[in-house]
Design an enzyme around this catalytic site. Structure first.
Site, PDB file in Angstrom:
ATOM      1  N   HIS A 142       0.872  -1.182   0.000  1.00  0.00           N
ATOM      2  CA  HIS A 142       0.000   0.000   0.000  1.00  0.00           C
ATOM      3  C   HIS A 142       0.913   1.237   0.000  1.00  0.00           C
ATOM      4  CE1 HIS A 142      -2.796   2.947   1.848  1.00  0.00           C
ATOM      5  NE2 HIS A 142      -3.776   2.141   1.498  1.00  0.00           N
ATOM      6  N   ASP A 158       2.999  -4.474   7.958  1.00  0.00           N
ATOM      7  CA  ASP A 158       1.770  -3.699   7.804  1.00  0.00           C
ATOM      8  C   ASP A 158       0.613  -4.691   7.922  1.00  0.00           C
ATOM      9  OD1 ASP A 158      -0.536  -2.611   6.778  1.00  0.00           O
ATOM     10  OD2 ASP A 158       0.402  -1.720   5.009  1.00  0.00           O
ATOM     11  N   GLN A 213      -4.592  -5.242   6.744  1.00  0.00           N
ATOM     12  CA  GLN A 213      -5.575  -6.168   6.148  1.00  0.00           C
ATOM     13  C   GLN A 213      -5.520  -7.558   6.780  1.00  0.00           C
ATOM     14  OE1 GLN A 213      -7.906  -5.228   4.170  1.00  0.00           O
ATOM     15  NE2 GLN A 213      -7.123  -3.229   3.567  1.00  0.00           N
ATOM     16  N   LYS A 252     -10.562  -0.898  10.247  1.00  0.00           N
ATOM     17  CA  LYS A 252     -10.680  -2.050   9.341  1.00  0.00           C
ATOM     18  C   LYS A 252     -11.054  -3.318  10.110  1.00  0.00           C
ATOM     19  CE  LYS A 252      -7.336  -0.189   6.061  1.00  0.00           C
ATOM     20  NZ  LYS A 252      -8.130   0.265   4.910  1.00  0.00           N
ATOM     21  N   CYS A 259      -4.767   2.594  -3.615  1.00  0.00           N
ATOM     22  CA  CYS A 259      -3.531   3.077  -2.970  1.00  0.00           C
ATOM     23  C   CYS A 259      -2.410   2.061  -3.148  1.00  0.00           C
ATOM     24  CB  CYS A 259      -3.733   3.380  -1.488  1.00  0.00           C
ATOM     25  SG  CYS A 259      -4.897   4.696  -1.195  1.00  0.00           S
TER      26      CYS A 259
HETATM   27  N1  PLP Z   1      -1.863  -0.752   4.551  1.00  0.00           N
HETATM   28  C1  PLP Z   1      -2.786  -1.479   3.929  1.00  0.00           C
HETATM   29  C2  PLP Z   1      -2.435  -2.848   3.419  1.00  0.00           C
HETATM   30  C3  PLP Z   1      -4.069  -0.960   3.758  1.00  0.00           C
HETATM   31  O1  PLP Z   1      -5.009  -1.686   3.137  1.00  0.00           O
HETATM   32  C4  PLP Z   1      -4.367   0.338   4.249  1.00  0.00           C
HETATM   33  C5  PLP Z   1      -5.695   0.943   4.026  1.00  0.00           C
HETATM   34  O2  PLP Z   1      -6.357   0.664   3.068  1.00  0.00           O
HETATM   35  C6  PLP Z   1      -3.363   1.028   4.903  1.00  0.00           C
HETATM   36  C7  PLP Z   1      -2.126   0.458   5.037  1.00  0.00           C
HETATM   37  C8  PLP Z   1      -3.606   2.378   5.451  1.00  0.00           C
HETATM   38  O3  PLP Z   1      -4.481   2.316   6.534  1.00  0.00           O
HETATM   39  P1  PLP Z   1      -5.063   3.631   7.191  1.00  0.00           P
HETATM   40  O4  PLP Z   1      -5.615   4.456   6.063  1.00  0.00           O
HETATM   41  O5  PLP Z   1      -6.100   3.138   8.127  1.00  0.00           O
HETATM   42  O6  PLP Z   1      -3.924   4.317   7.881  1.00  0.00           O
END
Ligand code: PLP
Length: 409
Positions: A125, A202, A205, A228, A366
């Site tokens: 992401h 990270d 998900q 999430k 993203c």
């Molecule tokens: N990392 C992953 C794999 C994501 O899917 C997302 C959000 O879609 C993020 C990071 C960013 O999360 P947040 O916008 O809650 O900070």
């Protein structure tokens, strides 16, 4: 044996699912973007504001002590949920993005030197790419990328080759938001550690779909977002090994993160409060703890089994649609199906589906490098949660067939 979910009973706990959109029952299939909230979470936040709201760590009075207990109790709840050794290893953040930025601007800045490498994967992401680019530009370090295969798996051989004594930090998704791929974090972390690199995962998900035990995974840092995993927006957490948190310098300055402040210089609070400048999102933390309680009571193994069934069903049914191509077919996937439909732009698909009450995401998610890897500007993404049903998948398929008819004309 895994207990099966009573999805009807679960749906009743999510008030928003009773909504109609354009006169149709809502089929909410954008859970990778954010999940809906059960009444238990909404009520926990409401009760906090109605009964215990005050600032934390400050007042000598009852309400402030209760708010502090609620906030620190939430930290302990998060720690238990991810298998941390100690609640003090949990830093509350706004979410995954802020947690990764925190690591990049503390550990990244202090540990990285010219010629060092930060290794990410091709399925990250943007929030696990851009902070590293910013810190690389500041330190002279280089961003290296381990490529992904046609199916959407990490290329393990290439990953191994990219790892070297120059690799200081490996930053990788536990589960890809664009492809659904589940990465074998334990093995990857072990390989990275052999080269002396730190491993940041990270988990945005992963936490909603898989039991996560940070010590069992063997990583050094783990980030996730509350919204999430059925919790409120604006709250998330960073887990890190205690000695790393001790080593990391403060990030943002302000109230609560200090021990003493003089104009000549200041000293820092203990971890994790050293990283929590200013009034924190107390109600968010309370809501997150309620969300994790809800997940634990519902049962993550049962949720995972239900989502695996939906994923298999959706993959098979979508595969019946002529001209539809699924992007991301790794054998180990979480509840995400990304696809493109011949000659119809994903945004048009999503707009058409919305008219039938079906909420899906269309875009690059993203994860633009993932789109580039598969030669598409965007995909349509359906992503599932505990409350989704096969009937909603059927509605998605029926609506997609109509899209094809309309655009084929
Ligand atoms: N990392 C992953 C794999 C994501 O899917 C997302 C959000 O879609 C993020 C990071 C960013 O999360 P947040 O916008 O809650 O900070």
């Amino acid at each position: 044996m895994t207990a099966t979910l009573d999805v009807g009973r679960i749906r009743e706990q999510f008030p928003i699912l009773a909504r109609r959109v354009h006169g149709r029952p809502l089929a909410y299939l954008d859970n990778a973007a954010t999940t809906q909230k059960p009444r238990a979470v909404i009520e926990a936040v409401r009760r906090f504001y109605e009964e215990r709201n005050a600032n934390v760590h400050r007042g000598a009075y009852t309400l402030s002590a209760e708010a502090t207990d609620a906030y620190e109790g939430a930290r302990a709840r998060v720690a238990r949920f991810v298998g941390a050794a100690d609640a003090r290893e949990i830093v509350f953040t706004r979410g995954t993005t802020e947690a990764i930025n925190l690591v990049a601007w503390t550990l990244g800045l202090t540990r990285l030197r010219e010629g060092d490498e930060i290794l990410v994967t091709g399925m990250e992401h943007h929030s696990n790419i851009v902070p590293w680019q910013l810190v690389a530009a500041r330190t002279g370090a280089r961003l290296a990328v381990a490529p992904i295969t046609d199916a959407g798996d990490l290329d393990r051989e290439a990953f191994r080759k990219q790892l070297s004594s120059r690799t200081r930090i490996v930053a990788l998704a536990h589960v890809s938001n664009a492809l659904g791929t589940i990465n074998p974090v334990r093995e990857l972390a072990a390989e990275a550690h052999e080269k002396g690199a730190l491993v940041l995962v990270d988990g945005a998900q992963a936490v909603p779909h898989l039991p996560v035990d940070v010590r069992d995974l063997g990583c050094d840092l783990y980030a996730f977002s509350g919204h999430k995993v059925y919790g409120p927006t604006g709250i998330g957490a960073l887990w890190a090994r205690r000695e790393l948190l001790e080593e990391m310098p403060p990030w943002q300055g302000g109230g609560d993160m200090i021990l003493e402040v003089r104009f000549e210089g200041s000293t820092w609070n203990e971890v994790p409060w050293k990283f929590e400048a200013g009034t924190p999102n107390v109600a968010g933390a309370v809501g997150l703890a309620a969300a994790l309680d809800w997940v634990a009571e519902t049962g993550l193994p049962a949720i995972a089994a239900h989502e695996a069934d939906l994923l298999a069903y959706a993959t098979a049914r979508l595969g019946e649609i002529e001209g539809l191509r699924i992007v991301g077919t790794a054998p180990r996937k979480a509840a995400v199906v990304s696809f493109v439909l011949d000659e119809v732009h994903p945004h048009d698909v999503a707009t058409f589906l919305d008219a039938d009450g079906i909420a899906v995401r269309a875009g690059h998610h993203c994860a633009q490098p993932v789109m580039d890897r598969y030669g598409v500007p965007a995909t349509v993404r359906a992503s599932f949660a505990a409350y989704n049903t096969r009937e909603e998948v059927d509605a998605l398929v029926a609506s997609l067939r109509k899209v094809r008819e309309v655009f084929a004309r």
